[in-house]
Design an enzyme around this catalytic site. Sequence first.
Site, PDB file in Angstrom:
ATOM      1  N   ASP A   1      28.670  37.011  49.502  1.00 47.21           N
ATOM      2  CA  ASP A   1      27.808  38.178  49.467  1.00 47.21           C
ATOM      3  C   ASP A   1      26.476  38.676  50.260  1.00 47.21           C
ATOM      4  OD1 ASP A   1      29.879  38.638  47.593  1.00 47.21           O
ATOM      5  OD2 ASP A   1      28.654  38.657  45.918  1.00 47.21           O
TER       6      ASP A   1
ATOM      7  N   GLY B   1      31.939  41.712  47.566  1.00 44.02           N
ATOM      8  CA  GLY B   1      30.405  41.808  47.959  1.00 44.02           C
ATOM      9  C   GLY B   1      29.877  42.216  46.490  1.00 44.02           C
TER      10      GLY B   1
ATOM     11  N   GLN C   1      38.729  35.728  51.221  1.00 43.37           N
ATOM     12  CA  GLN C   1      37.480  35.651  51.719  1.00 43.37           C
ATOM     13  C   GLN C   1      36.738  34.425  51.448  1.00 43.37           C
ATOM     14  OE1 GLN C   1      36.103  40.042  51.681  1.00 43.37           O
ATOM     15  NE2 GLN C   1      37.455  39.822  49.969  1.00 43.37           N
TER      16      GLN C   1
HETATM   17  O1  F6P Z   1      30.005  36.404  44.471  1.00 45.65           O
HETATM   18  C1  F6P Z   1      30.970  36.306  44.923  1.00 45.65           C
HETATM   19  C2  F6P Z   1      32.167  36.773  44.739  1.00 45.65           C
HETATM   20  O2  F6P Z   1      33.385  36.473  45.513  1.00 45.65           O
HETATM   21  C3  F6P Z   1      32.073  38.375  44.701  1.00 45.65           C
HETATM   22  O3  F6P Z   1      32.145  38.731  46.025  1.00 45.65           O
HETATM   23  C4  F6P Z   1      33.221  39.051  43.836  1.00 45.65           C
HETATM   24  O4  F6P Z   1      33.070  39.942  43.275  1.00 45.65           O
HETATM   25  C5  F6P Z   1      33.323  37.836  42.621  1.00 45.65           C
HETATM   26  O5  F6P Z   1      32.655  36.656  43.175  1.00 45.65           O
HETATM   27  C6  F6P Z   1      34.608  37.314  42.318  1.00 45.65           C
HETATM   28  O6  F6P Z   1      34.486  36.551  41.240  1.00 45.65           O
HETATM   29  P1  F6P Z   1      35.788  35.708  40.533  1.00 45.65           P
HETATM   30  O7  F6P Z   1      36.081  34.787  41.597  1.00 45.65           O
HETATM   31  O8  F6P Z   1      35.370  35.494  39.445  1.00 45.65           O
HETATM   32  O9  F6P Z   1      36.874  36.838  40.538  1.00 45.65           O
END
Ligand code: F6P
Length: 369
Positions: A140, A183, A287
């Site tokens: 992010d 992000g 990503q």
């Molecule tokens: O902070 C990194 C991130 O990939 C964010 O961009 C995204 O909103 C979040 O983590 C997703 O988290 P999880 O893997 O718990 O769904």
Amino acid sequence: MNKRTIGILTGGGDCPGLNAVIRGVTKTADKFGISVLGFHDGFLGMIEKRFDMLSFERVSGILTQGGTILGSSNTASPFEHVIAEGGQTRKIDVSQQCMELYRDLGLDALICVGGDGTLTIGGRFAEMGANIVGVPKTIDKDLMETDTTFGFDSAMVTATEAIDKLHTTAAAHHRVILVEVMGRNAGWLALESGIAGGGDVILIPEIPYDIELIAASIRRRSRFGRKFSIVVVSEGAMPIGGTQVVAKILADRPDPVRLGGISHVIADQLEKMTDLECRVTVLGHLQRGGTPSPIDRLLATRFGVKAVELVITRNFNQMVALHGIEMQSVPIQNVMGKQKKVPLDSPLIQVALSVGTTFGAPLDMSLRG
Ligand code: F6P
């Protein structure tokens, strides 16, 4: 005299480059005769006393690997550890037990590799007396006091490649394709991959959008013969006066809100407003995966080496940071609980406006890019 030992853990959501940091730390420490102990699954490994020693051989060959050989957790916080009791869950503070483990293991320092959540927990342990060094990680790029974080460039490569591929199919079928990137509340990834991929519209959380302005710009392109458009949407984007789209609430997590789905809402609206077919691609965890880009390998290795330098020079409770081309460090307290968002006067916004990209908002263009 016992060999000095430093601990390391990788916390929060993973990203490419974590293994490069682990390797950088372990190989550098080895050169100075320092042992490295790796906790498994972030702070959960401290809570559950799960760890092992990282040898030179163990970290050999991991530079290019995505993920983390130590595992990660974005649920575990020693200050709010979730336990199940009588069919119910409750949160307890096990930070003192973690401090006892830190002392029992004779750790000289603990290197916490992570984003704002992990570094905030690390900072709290620093306040309790642990010697902490933070390493800034996140796709992010929303951490304060460092120009960038490792993981961001690799995610940029993935997002930009996706936009490039979607461009050709959108053009072939005269479609509007919305690409949703991660992000959270910071639009860096959408903004930078949007510019790099030539997005026609970029929507970021920092600039709430007006759907009428987006539709107008797509209709204008259509009138000039460009019957396709690429809309790069940050998962945290929101309409003026509206709210973000929440995909789920994970109640037991320190950071419970998971965003996602805004691009579907916008696609439905745009289809009606433009008479063009609108399709959505949500890039999601793609990503966060894959081999780190060369830039991230370099940055992560530099961060790892610098982290050990801070331990050796006993410069604790710092986060390693990139300032320009210099590897420096800043007090971890300056980073705790903060998020770096795209400022509205960012030169990148002006660059995007200059090449005709719209943000779905009435922004002034001044050539300062
Ligand atoms: O902070 C990194 C991130 O990939 C964010 O961009 C995204 O909103 C979040 O983590 C997703 O988290 P999880 O893997 O718990 O769904």
